[in-house]
Structure formats: structure tokens, C-alpha cells
Write a protein that holds these residues in place. Structure first.
Motif, mmCIF file in Angstrom:
data_model
loop_
_atom_site.group_PDB
_atom_site.id
_atom_site.type_symbol
_atom_site.label_atom_id
_atom_site.label_comp_id
_atom_site.label_asym_id
_atom_site.label_seq_id
_atom_site.Cartn_x
_atom_site.Cartn_y
_atom_site.Cartn_z
ATOM 1 N N TRP A 1 0.812 -1.209 0.000
ATOM 2 C CA TRP A 1 0.000 0.000 0.000
ATOM 3 C C TRP A 1 0.849 1.264 0.000
ATOM 4 N N TRP A 2 2.013 1.200 0.658
ATOM 5 C CA TRP A 2 2.854 2.388 0.811
ATOM 6 C C TRP A 2 3.411 2.886 -0.530
ATOM 7 N N LYS A 3 3.418 2.012 -1.557
ATOM 8 C CA LYS A 3 3.943 2.410 -2.858
ATOM 9 C C LYS A 3 3.013 3.369 -3.603
ATOM 10 N N PHE A 4 1.766 3.464 -3.147
ATOM 11 C CA PHE A 4 0.778 4.226 -3.905
ATOM 12 C C PHE A 4 0.551 5.625 -3.343
ATOM 13 N N GLY A 5 1.428 6.073 -2.468
ATOM 14 C CA GLY A 5 1.394 7.454 -1.999
ATOM 15 C C GLY A 5 0.393 7.703 -0.890
ATOM 16 N N ASP A 6 0.344 8.939 -0.456
ATOM 17 C CA ASP A 6 -0.512 9.317 0.666
ATOM 18 C C ASP A 6 -1.995 9.254 0.309
ATOM 19 N N GLY A 7 -2.307 9.419 -0.967
ATOM 20 C CA GLY A 7 -3.706 9.394 -1.377
ATOM 21 C C GLY A 7 -4.329 8.024 -1.316
ATOM 22 N N LYS A 8 -3.500 6.997 -1.271
ATOM 23 C CA LYS A 8 -3.969 5.604 -1.210
ATOM 24 C C LYS A 8 -4.995 5.304 -2.305
ATOM 25 N N SER A 9 -4.614 5.620 -3.515
ATOM 26 C CA SER A 9 -5.479 5.344 -4.657
ATOM 27 C C SER A 9 -4.658 4.690 -5.750
ATOM 28 N N TYR A 10 -5.227 3.634 -6.344
ATOM 29 C CA TYR A 10 -4.537 2.952 -7.430
ATOM 30 C C TYR A 10 -4.481 3.833 -8.680
ATOM 31 N N PHE A 11 -3.548 3.524 -9.561
ATOM 32 C CA PHE A 11 -3.466 4.138 -10.880
ATOM 33 C C PHE A 11 -4.627 3.631 -11.739
ATOM 34 N N ARG A 12 -4.771 4.160 -12.934
ATOM 35 C CA ARG A 12 -5.834 3.719 -13.829
ATOM 36 C C ARG A 12 -5.602 2.275 -14.282
ATOM 37 N N TYR A 13 -6.671 1.500 -14.279
ATOM 38 C CA TYR A 13 -6.610 0.114 -14.746
ATOM 39 C C TYR A 13 -8.001 -0.292 -15.226
ATOM 40 N N ALA A 14 -8.067 -1.348 -16.013
ATOM 41 C CA ALA A 14 -9.343 -1.825 -16.548
ATOM 42 C C ALA A 14 -10.004 -2.763 -15.550
ATOM 43 N N SER A 15 -11.298 -2.541 -15.302
ATOM 44 C CA SER A 15 -12.054 -3.373 -14.369
ATOM 45 C C SER A 15 -11.929 -4.856 -14.730
ATOM 46 N N GLY A 16 -11.785 -5.689 -13.712
ATOM 47 C CA GLY A 16 -11.465 -7.094 -13.927
ATOM 48 C C GLY A 16 -12.562 -7.970 -14.470
ATOM 49 N N GLU A 17 -13.793 -7.458 -14.586
ATOM 50 C CA GLU A 17 -14.863 -8.295 -15.121
ATOM 51 C C GLU A 17 -14.564 -8.726 -16.556
#
Length: 342
Positions: free
Chosen positions: A266-282
Motif C-alpha cells: 500500500w505504501w507504494k501508492f502514496g498518501d492518497g492511497k489510490s490505485y493508478f488507472r486500470y481496466a475493471s477485472g470483469e
């Protein structure tokens, strides 16, 4: 009298040394023949080596030493080993990292390249879902083969092995596959919810190794796919060599160890704790170049808590065209949609 005796003794000495002289002469001749033979053989070897070097290098007359020639010939085995790697890299370059026209509609008589390989991720105990998919859009038997041959759509269920290989769970899948012949069984993967990212990586690597398709798609086993709409959409993106298509989003990163979707990094994603853009897994699609990239680098790329996040992470830093396609947002069904949850 004294002179006559001296002559007799000299004559006797000369007659006694004739055999020794003859033997020495014969030995000298044999030695000369041997040396000449070796020199001739060495000359022939040099001629052979130079010709062999000329054949390999295509340089005609060569002034390279015999020692260098031997080194080049010794490298032939290494060249054979490198050939396999060169072929793999060439496959990655072939429309994967260099834009070239598609060969699907080629009139050369070559076998048509599949448009897409669809991997439906399933698990043990989900036979009801699989049967529903077979009836709804995947088809079975001759109809499935016809869809592959005529539309270039290859569809397979993706599953790993039980933690206790050979148990009733494994046997049930093997028996089902004997009847339907529509599984890819990942023998090196153990089925577990936390191993889904690894399963996705192994699927794309396996599919890229076994089918030279234009695209590769991942689908969950509770999703209905509109094949005709999918074909129309993919054909509009054939000319882009590195494409990542899906319902793009960005989710929260959970740092609580007790959370279901806890992210250990989790610490790699910064203080905002939000993932980068990705395509939904469905459901999402990647082009051939990206699938080849995963195949070649499967031992290097790492995974995160989610399979869809993991796939998105592999393309950060690459020159990839992200395509946000609302028709891949499977949570709701609208006119012209490509997928829908069932």
C-alpha cells in the motif's frame, strides 16, 4: 705387406657399415615422408577451415588466422542456442513493438490469425456458471470450432490445479474437459482466491505462447459477452499495436491487514492511497504486443492484491494506448454493450 693388410681391414670396415648406412637412409626417407604428410594434412586443414569460415561469414577470401577460425566454428553451437531466443524476440517485435499492417485479411493463402483469445476465469464448484455460458454465448463442440474457424474467436475456461493435486476436484475438471474440450488447465498454478493475479499472468503468457492472435481477453465466469459487438469493437483497433481496452477506473488502496482486499504494498501508492488507472477485472482486452510482453517477462513482473490492478501495473512505463470503453462496464446492460454481469 703392411699396406695390403691395411687395405683389407679398411675394406672390412666399409662392408660392415653398409647395413647401418642403409638403415639410416631408409629412416630418413620415412621421416621425410611423415613430415611431408603432416604438412600436407595441416595445409588441407587450413584450407578447410578457411572455406568453412568463408561459408559462415560470406566474406570470400579471408586473412583471419586459423585460431580465429576455430573460435568462430566453436560458436556455431552457441548460435543454435541463441536462435530460439531470437525467434522469441522476433515474435515480440512482430507487430508487438513495431506497428505493421494486420495479416488477418491477407489473400496470400496463409492461415488466418485469430482475432481474439478469450480466457474465462473459473474455479472449482462453478460448473453451473460454465454450463450457462456454454448455452448463452460460448457454444460447444462443432459450434465452438466453427466460431474459431469463421470468426477467429477462441474461447476457453481457465483453471489451475487443486492444492492436493489429483483429488476429486482435479478429477472433476479433467472429466468435464473430456466431454467439452474447452479448458486451459494451468498445471503450475494452484487455485486460490489470493492467487488470481498470478493466474491472470499465467493465462496471458500461455495464450500468447500458443495462439498468435490480434487480441487476448480476460472474462469472469459470471459475465455474458456479446460476441458480435466485441468483434466490431476489436476490428476498429486493429492498427494499434499496443492497446489496453476496458472499463477504466481507479480504486482505493486498503492498508488494513484485516481487510479482504488488503494491499501489502500500500505504501507504494502514496498518501492518497489510490490505485493508478486500470481496466475493471470483469472483462478487458490487451493486444498481441502486450501479451507477448507478459509472456517474455513473466518471471520479472510482479502482482498486487487484485488481478486487474496487477495487469494495469505491468503497462505503466510502456508506450501503451489506454482505451476507456464504457461497453466493457459490465455492471449494467445497455444497447450495444459488450458484456453484462449475470
Amino acid at each position: 705387406m703392411q699396406s695390403r693388410g691395411s687395405n683389407q681391414r679398411l675394406s672390412a670396415m666399409l662392408s660392415g657399415s653398409r647395413p647401418s648406412t642403409l638403415l639410416f637412409a631408409m629412416f630418413s626417407i620415412v621421416a621425410a615422408i611423415y613430415v611431408a604428410g603432416r604438412l600436407w594434412q595441416d595445409a588441407q586443414n587450413r584450407i578447410y577451415l578457411i572455406k568453412e569460415l568463408d561459408r559462415i561469414t560470406g566474406q570470400g577470401k579471408s586473412a583471419i588466422s586459423v585460431a580465429d577460425s576455430l573460435k568462430i566454428i566453436a560458436c556455431k553451437e552457441q548460435q543454435k542456442k541463441l536462435a530460439a531466443l531470437e525467434m522469441e524476440l522476433a515474435a515480440a517485435r512482430h507487430e508487438g513493438f513495431v506497428t505493421k499492417p494486420s495479416s488477418r485479411a491477407s489473400g496470400t493463402g496463409l492461415k488466418k490469425r485469430p482475432l481474439v483469445v478469450i480466457g474465462i476465469h473459473t474455479s472449482f464448484g462453478q460448473k453451473r456458471n460454465r454450463d450457462a455460458i456454454r448455452k448463452a454465448w460460448m457454444l460447444t463442440g462443432a459450434a465452438l470450432k466453427k466460431m474459431e474457424d469463421e470468426k477467429g474467436i477462441v474461447v476457453r475456461f481457465i483453471i489451475g490445479r487443486s492444492a492436493n493435486q489429483g483429488d476429486s476436484l482435479d478429477r472433476a475438471i479433467i472429466n468435464e474437459n473430456r466431454q467439452t474440450n474447452d479448458f486451459i488447465i494451468l498445471n503450475d498454478h494452484v487455485e486460490a482466491p489470493e492467487e488470481l493475479p498470478k493466474k491472470t499472468k499465467l493465462f496471458f503468457a500461455h495464450a500468447a505462447d500458443n495462439w498468435d492472435a490480434e487480441f487476448y481477453a480476460k472474462v469472469n465466469d459470471d459475465v455474458y459477452v456479446n460476441i458480435d459487438a466485441l468483434v466490431t469493437m476489436l476490428e476498429a483497433h486493429l492498427q494499434v499495436s499496443r492497446t489496453y481496452i476496458g472499463c477504466m477506473k481507479s480504486g482505493e488502496v486498503f492498508s488494513d491487514v484485516g481487510h479482504k482486499w488488503y494491499e501489502s504494498d500500500w505504501w507504494k501508492f502514496g498518501d492518497g492511497k489510490s490505485y493508478f488507472r486500470y481496466a475493471s477485472g470483469e472483462m478487458y482486452v490487451i493486444s498481441r504486443g502486450l501479451a507477448k510482453f507478459i509472456s517474455i517477462n513473466r518471471s520479472l513482473i510482479r502482482t498486487y492484491a487484485h488481478d486487474d490492478v496487477s495487469v494495469g501495473s505491468w503497462f505503466i512505463g510502456l508506450n501503451v494506448e489506454y482505451v476507456h470503453e464504457p461497453k466493457f462496464c459490465c455492471s449494467s446492460w445497455t444497447s450495444g454493450a459488450i458484456c453484462s454481469g449475470v
